[in-house]
Design an enzyme around this catalytic site. Structure first.
Site, PDB file in Angstrom:
ATOM      1  N   GLU A 441       0.808  -1.161  -0.151  1.00 21.00           N
ATOM      2  CA  GLU A 441       0.027   0.099  -0.006  1.00 21.00           C
ATOM      3  C   GLU A 441       0.941   1.237   0.160  1.00 21.00           C
ATOM      4  OE1 GLU A 441      -2.839  -0.655  -0.845  1.00 21.00           O
ATOM      5  OE2 GLU A 441      -3.245  -2.937   0.020  1.00 21.00           O
ATOM      6  N   GLY A 442       2.018   1.312  -0.744  1.00 21.04           N
ATOM      7  CA  GLY A 442       2.872   2.418  -0.645  1.00 21.04           C
ATOM      8  C   GLY A 442       4.240   1.870   0.269  1.00 21.04           C
TER       9      GLY A 442
END
Length: 597
Positions: A441-442
């Site tokens: 998620e990054g």
């Protein structure tokens, strides 16, 4: 075998003392979140997590998921039954809109349950967690027909959802994606391409899987401005809502991962699969970021969750393990040795965990309240403020809480000594599972750059100024009680470091962009320390108030005050060091020529 006990009492304390849930009973959804309802959710949800899914954590990790020749995937033994119980009890409906069969309760209440689920079995919790994110995107930008067609069964949990971003040649740089969407005469699109790292991409838990897929339409700009978002169901949904033919999407393989083995992380192959445009063409990133932001907060919860369950098991072991003598003299003279919890270095690791876990729980639930208020607060100004605050703090919650959650998991493993390295004790699984939260998620480096490069100056720095002022007001209020000086004084110093660091970035980051990149992680951690310190100040004040009022449980609040003092003494000193690191700039970091590496 590891254990897990839901920290219901501490959650309730945070909801009362930090979130102040009762103050919002006039807002939609909050009126139904009465003290009795919330208590029942926490207690019964805790029991479900403790008794149903926690026992599957170790076995699920060992067994993993199995892909079959036809592309189908089977989850580990017991997962399907546990998921059926999850659906039957309605746990997935807590936060969902009542229009689609949800209970419409506040996001903050659902977040508390999410922590329990992730601690008990992180891999299991990802299946419904991703479903919630997909629902949020469809609800935000989907057409009325799409919402009616997909959301009711997703809310019930009969169908689940995924997000499909990453491709073999690109991750964060989504402008490079190659998946194509060719328009068809009937208004649908033929989706062709390969996506990787797709959590819960294929499994046997639900009747259908609703994939949200980023792709570029024919003739679209070949960059981020040409990305669209599509609903691509595993099984085509007929106009009457029944399931039809199998779509041309298939799991090509399951990734062999370091952790979360019981969650099927898939390579997904789309071979002209039928897809439906959601939202506007070439506006897919906006819709996907609705999922991403929800997912980033959820990953922050996972960081806390792994820290909590690892800490719990380390405490039990430290009390039971007999080895050596207390430095101040035998604690148990009648025995041959003392439990290792008497040793200061073991206490250091346990107190590190306790101080982080309780502070992070408060920050995350306070952040979840801002998500609620951004939608439901009574005035536009209040909604804007809440949105500004959670936008600023989302990368901090994701990045800082997962960095520290992993550290606490490894320190808790260290408490076990050699036993922590052995699978049957469960600690090495917590470490492996916690590690992914820093990456997906990054990555946390991306979170730091998002904070420094986008969030600090967003809307003229409105959110940053509001947050710094909020902490400053809390310090002013604390000045009325001398007992709070033990945490208020170092928090004030750390806030000063954060303010000075912010000005340094504004001056030096714009002049030389590498300075911003070099400072980003240090800045994120500095803001994380201030954010947790702010929560500890609020909790310390509430604890003093409870003791002054003659609480029936003085030990709980006394322990809070001791832990607040520990945080003040052991976490706040890092603030000045982080400021010094970021003010060092990027010159030495970037000086070596490439060939020197």
């Amino acid at each position: 075998m590891p254990i897990y006990r839901a920290p219901v009492k501490d959650t309730q304390f945070v909801l009362d003392a930090v979130v102040g849930l009762d103050k919002y009973s006039n807002l939609p959804g909050f009126a139904d979140a009465t003290p009795d309802v919330v208590r029942a959710i926490l207690e019964e949800g805790g029991k479900f997590c403790e008794n149903v899914i926690a026992p599957l954590n170790l076995s699920g990790d060992i067994e993993g998921c199995t892909r079959h020749d036809d592309g189908s995937v089977t989850t580990p033994a017991g997962f399907k039954s546990a998921y059926d119980q999850f659906v039957e009890a309605g746990w997935g409906t807590l936060m969902a809109d009542t229009e689609y069969g949800g209970q419409g309760l506040p996001y903050v209440v659902g977040t508390a349950f999410s922590e329990y689920m992730s601690s008990a079995n992180m891999a299991f919790g990802m299946y419904p967690g991703l479903n919630e994110g997909a629902q949020a995107a469809i609800e935000a930008v989907g057409s009325h027909e799409q919402k009616a067609k997909f959301l009711p069964n997703m809310v019930k949990g009969q169908w689940t959802g995924t997000m499909n971003l990453t491709e073999p040649h690109c991750g964060t740089d989504l402008g490079l994606i190659r998946t194509r969407a060719a328009p068809q005469p009937d208004g649908t699109y033929a989706i062709t391409g390969t996506k990787i790292f797709i959590s819960a991409g294929e499994h046997d838990l639900s009747d259908n899987i609703i994939h949200l897929v980023l792709a570029k339409t024919t003739g679209a700009p070949d960059n981020v401005k040409g990305i669209s978002l599509f609903i691509v169901p595993k099984v085509i949904v007929n106009d009457d809502g029944t399931l039809g033919a199998r779509n041309a999407v298939k799991c090509g393989s399951i990734e062999h991962k370091m952790g979360i083995h019981a969650n099927s992380t898939c390579v997904m192959n789309y071979d002209g699969a039928t897809g439906y445009l959601i939202g506007e063409e070439n506006k897919g990133l906006r819709a996907m970021f609705i999922m991403m932001n929800a997912a980033r907060l959820g990953v922050g919860v996972q960081g806390l969750a792994m820290g909590e369950v690892a800490y719990q098991n380390a405490v039990i072991y430290a009390k039971d393990r007999i080895q050596g003598r207390a430095l101040s003299g035998p604690a148990h003279p009648e025995a041959k040795a003392d439990p290792i919890i008497v040793h200061p270095d073991v206490r250091r690791m346990l107190m590190d965990g306790r101080a982080f876990n309780e502070g992070a729980r408060a920050l995350i639930l306070w952040g979840a309240l801002q998500v609620d208020l951004a939608k439901k607060a009574p005035t536009p100004e209040e909604r804007q403020l809440a949105d500004d605050l959670i936008s600023l703090l989302t990368p901090v919650i994701k990045g800082y809480c997962t960095d520290l959650g992993y550290r606490i998991a490894t320190e808790s493993q260290q408490v076990f000594g050699g036993h922590g390295y052995i699978r049957e004790w469960g600690m090495e699984q917590f470490v492996r599972d916690a590690r992914i939260a820093q990456i997906y998620e990054g990555t946390n480096g991306i979170q730091a750059m998002d904070l420094v490069g986008r969030k600090l100056g967003q809307n003229g720095g409105r959110g940053t100024q509001a947050y710094l002022a909020l902490v400053g007001e809390a310090l002013k209020d604390a000045a009325e009680d001398d007992r709070l000086a033990v945490i208020a004084t170092p928090l004030s110093a750390a806030l000063g470091d954060l303010q000075t660091a912010t000005l340094w970035l504004l001056q030096h980051g714009m002049a030389r962009p590498d300075n911003a990149g070099a400072a980003a992680t240090a800045y994120l951690h500095l803001m994380g320390i201030v954010a947790l310190g702010h929560m500890w100040l609020v909790m310390a004040r509430a604890s003093h108030a409870a003791l002054d009022a003659g609480t029936a449980d003085p030990d709980f609040y006394t322990a809070k005050l001791v832990t607040a003092r520990y945080f003040a003494e052991r976490y706040f000193p890092d603030a000045a060091a982080l400021r010094a690191k970021l003010e060092a700039g990027s010159e030495a970091m970037m000086a070596l020529p490439l060939e020197a590496f």
